[in-house]
Write a protein that holds these residues in place. Structure first.
Motif, PDB file in Angstrom:
ATOM      1  N   LEU A   1     -16.114  44.478  81.851  1.00  0.00           N
ATOM      2  CA  LEU A   1     -16.908  43.640  81.037  1.00  0.00           C
ATOM      3  C   LEU A   1     -17.040  44.012  79.789  1.00  0.00           C
ATOM      4  O   LEU A   1     -17.432  45.486  79.696  1.00  0.00           O
ATOM      5  N   LEU A   2     -16.606  43.444  78.807  1.00  0.00           N
ATOM      6  CA  LEU A   2     -17.082  43.880  77.318  1.00  0.00           C
ATOM      7  C   LEU A   2     -18.205  42.962  76.842  1.00  0.00           C
ATOM      8  O   LEU A   2     -17.608  41.721  76.955  1.00  0.00           O
TER       9      LEU A   2
ATOM     10  N   SER B   1      -8.160  52.690  75.365  1.00  0.00           N
ATOM     11  CA  SER B   1      -8.183  52.357  73.929  1.00  0.00           C
ATOM     12  C   SER B   1      -9.101  51.035  73.635  1.00  0.00           C
ATOM     13  O   SER B   1      -9.271  50.298  74.629  1.00  0.00           O
TER      14      SER B   1
ATOM     15  N   GLN C   1      -9.315  47.601  70.867  1.00  0.00           N
ATOM     16  CA  GLN C   1      -8.752  46.943  69.882  1.00  0.00           C
ATOM     17  C   GLN C   1      -9.775  46.272  69.199  1.00  0.00           C
ATOM     18  O   GLN C   1     -10.971  45.421  69.790  1.00  0.00           O
TER      19      GLN C   1
ATOM     20  N   TYR D   1      -9.976  42.640  66.821  1.00  0.00           N
ATOM     21  CA  TYR D   1      -9.369  41.490  66.436  1.00  0.00           C
ATOM     22  C   TYR D   1     -10.204  40.452  65.646  1.00  0.00           C
ATOM     23  O   TYR D   1     -11.638  40.614  65.804  1.00  0.00           O
TER      24      TYR D   1
ATOM     25  N   LEU E   1     -14.514  34.955  63.865  1.00  0.00           N
ATOM     26  CA  LEU E   1     -14.824  35.509  65.003  1.00  0.00           C
ATOM     27  C   LEU E   1     -14.189  36.871  65.182  1.00  0.00           C
ATOM     28  O   LEU E   1     -13.073  37.004  65.314  1.00  0.00           O
TER      29      LEU E   1
ATOM     30  N   LEU F   1     -13.576  39.765  67.577  1.00  0.00           N
ATOM     31  CA  LEU F   1     -13.248  40.072  68.911  1.00  0.00           C
ATOM     32  C   LEU F   1     -12.967  41.630  69.140  1.00  0.00           C
ATOM     33  O   LEU F   1     -12.091  42.097  68.553  1.00  0.00           O
TER      34      LEU F   1
ATOM     35  N   TYR G   1      -1.897  47.370  80.592  1.00  0.00           N
ATOM     36  CA  TYR G   1      -2.321  47.160  79.358  1.00  0.00           C
ATOM     37  C   TYR G   1      -2.604  45.492  79.308  1.00  0.00           C
ATOM     38  O   TYR G   1      -2.592  44.964  78.153  1.00  0.00           O
ATOM     39  N   LYS G   2      -3.303  45.337  80.229  1.00  0.00           N
ATOM     40  CA  LYS G   2      -3.850  43.735  80.159  1.00  0.00           C
ATOM     41  C   LYS G   2      -5.376  44.097  79.408  1.00  0.00           C
ATOM     42  O   LYS G   2      -5.866  44.787  79.857  1.00  0.00           O
ATOM     43  N   TYR G   3      -5.490  43.375  78.434  1.00  0.00           N
ATOM     44  CA  TYR G   3      -6.617  43.379  77.715  1.00  0.00           C
ATOM     45  C   TYR G   3      -7.833  42.738  78.275  1.00  0.00           C
ATOM     46  O   TYR G   3      -7.702  41.539  79.007  1.00  0.00           O
TER      47      TYR G   3
ATOM     48  N   PHE H   1     -11.071  40.870  77.173  1.00  0.00           N
ATOM     49  CA  PHE H   1     -11.923  40.704  75.684  1.00  0.00           C
ATOM     50  C   PHE H   1     -13.221  40.567  75.935  1.00  0.00           C
ATOM     51  O   PHE H   1     -13.719  40.093  76.849  1.00  0.00           O
ATOM     52  N   GLY H   2     -13.876  40.889  74.836  1.00  0.00           N
ATOM     53  CA  GLY H   2     -15.175  40.779  74.646  1.00  0.00           C
ATOM     54  C   GLY H   2     -15.688  39.286  74.294  1.00  0.00           C
ATOM     55  O   GLY H   2     -14.861  38.400  74.231  1.00  0.00           O
ATOM     56  N   THR H   3     -16.950  38.807  74.180  1.00  0.00           N
ATOM     57  CA  THR H   3     -17.403  37.683  74.198  1.00  0.00           C
ATOM     58  C   THR H   3     -17.618  37.216  72.825  1.00  0.00           C
ATOM     59  O   THR H   3     -17.318  36.208  72.414  1.00  0.00           O
TER      60      THR H   3
ATOM     61  N   TYR I   1       3.131  39.541  77.020  1.00  0.00           N
ATOM     62  CA  TYR I   1       1.923  39.055  77.590  1.00  0.00           C
ATOM     63  C   TYR I   1       1.763  37.570  77.474  1.00  0.00           C
ATOM     64  O   TYR I   1       2.054  37.088  76.350  1.00  0.00           O
TER      65      TYR I   1
ATOM     66  N   TYR J   1      -1.861  35.080  77.394  1.00  0.00           N
ATOM     67  CA  TYR J   1      -3.273  34.857  77.768  1.00  0.00           C
ATOM     68  C   TYR J   1      -3.727  33.428  77.437  1.00  0.00           C
ATOM     69  O   TYR J   1      -2.577  32.583  76.997  1.00  0.00           O
TER      70      TYR J   1
ATOM     71  N   LYS K   1     -13.730  33.051  76.704  1.00  0.00           N
ATOM     72  CA  LYS K   1     -13.360  34.230  76.239  1.00  0.00           C
ATOM     73  C   LYS K   1     -11.510  34.065  76.478  1.00  0.00           C
ATOM     74  O   LYS K   1     -11.231  33.424  76.976  1.00  0.00           O
ATOM     75  N   VAL K   2     -10.949  34.954  75.874  1.00  0.00           N
ATOM     76  CA  VAL K   2      -9.422  35.201  76.038  1.00  0.00           C
ATOM     77  C   VAL K   2      -9.350  35.855  77.067  1.00  0.00           C
ATOM     78  O   VAL K   2     -10.080  36.851  77.505  1.00  0.00           O
TER      79      VAL K   2
ATOM     80  N   PHE L   1      -6.606  37.210  80.333  1.00  0.00           N
ATOM     81  CA  PHE L   1      -5.485  37.770  80.421  1.00  0.00           C
ATOM     82  C   PHE L   1      -4.640  37.074  81.687  1.00  0.00           C
ATOM     83  O   PHE L   1      -5.170  36.803  82.703  1.00  0.00           O
TER      84      PHE L   1
ATOM     85  N   GLN M   1      -1.283  45.097  70.717  1.00  0.00           N
ATOM     86  CA  GLN M   1      -0.710  43.790  71.386  1.00  0.00           C
ATOM     87  C   GLN M   1      -0.907  42.831  69.930  1.00  0.00           C
ATOM     88  O   GLN M   1      -2.053  42.626  69.089  1.00  0.00           O
TER      89      GLN M   1
END
Lengths: 113, 114
Positions: free
Chosen positions: A3-4, A31, A33, A35, A86, A88, A99-101, A103-105, B33, B35, B42-43, B45, B103
């Motif tokens: 979780l993020l 890694s 990212q 956004y 927003l 993220l 490489y499935k991301y 995502f944070g809240t 991908y 999503y 949240k976004v 996957f 991405q």
């Protein structure tokens, strides 16, 4: 499950102020990212950080990846109304080839003129 | 600057109908991908795709979902029998083989199931 968590969730500041938003996890990411997402649009990539302790600058935005690669911060200097949006963070898990991301809240920033 | 494009921007469908969401990834990208983002959440996957096969999928991506790269440019997400809870923004993303972790997302398709 990785979780993020982002904090704060909401931030409203005056133009010219500085701010920092945080992205934290108990898990390690290969890694991370950052956004920015506008309402009704897709996330726009700002930066990728890969190395623990890495610092990247994008004009007035400074991104840092934690030494242990579990957390990251975004610092904005002299915020402007155009920074409203927003923010993220998204992490790529350490599992090789994945490489499935995650995502944070999100942190919703509003900069008042 | 190259970008990911998605069509349609908004799709309204009745429960039980099939929908196909279309994406054109950035031309030299090899990893694709999908999503989704339910309103206010949240976004999440759904699936990753490389070399004409699924690399990984989430628990959301059940048998009613499928992906395809029917030609050299398009990447599609099909939902066979839509449910009310499939209503969401669906984002396509792509990345290249040298910077797989970066991405790039499309503008999204808003799917409304009634």
């Amino acid at each position: 499950t990785q979780l993020l968590e982002q904090s704060p969730q909401f931030l409203s500041i005056q133009e010219g102020e500085n701010l920092t938003v945080y992205c934290n996890s108990s898990s390690v990411f290969s890694s991370l990212q950052w956004y920015r997402q506008e309402p009704g649009e897709g996330p726009v990539l700002l930066v990728t950080v890969v190395t623990g302790g890495e610092v990247k600058k994008l004009k007035r935005l400074t991104f840092q990846f934690g030494d242990a690669r579990k957390d990251s911060s975004l610092h904005i200097t002299a915020a402007q109304p155009g920074d409203t949006g927003l923010y993220l963070c998204a992490g790529a898990p350490t599992t090789s080839g994945t490489y499935k991301y995650i995502f944070g809240t999100g942190t919703r920033l509003k900069v008042l003129a | 600057e190259p970008e990911v494009t998605q069509t349609p921007s908004h799709q309204v469908t009745q429960m039980g109908q099939e929908v196909i969401l279309r994406c054109v990834p950035i031309s030299n990208h090899l990893y694709f991908y999908w999503y989704r983002q339910i309103l206010g959440q949240k976004v999440e996957f759904l699936v990753s795709f490389y070399n004409n096969e699924i690399s990984e999928k989430s628990e959301i991506f059940d048998d009613q979902f499928s992906v395809e790269r029917p030609d050299g440019s398009n990447f599609t997400l099909k939902i066979r029998s839509t449910k009310l809870e499939d209503s969401a923004m669906y984002f396509c993303a792509s990345s290249d083989k040298y910077r797989m972790s970066e991405q790039y997302f499309g503008p999204g398709t808003r799917l409304t199931v009634t």
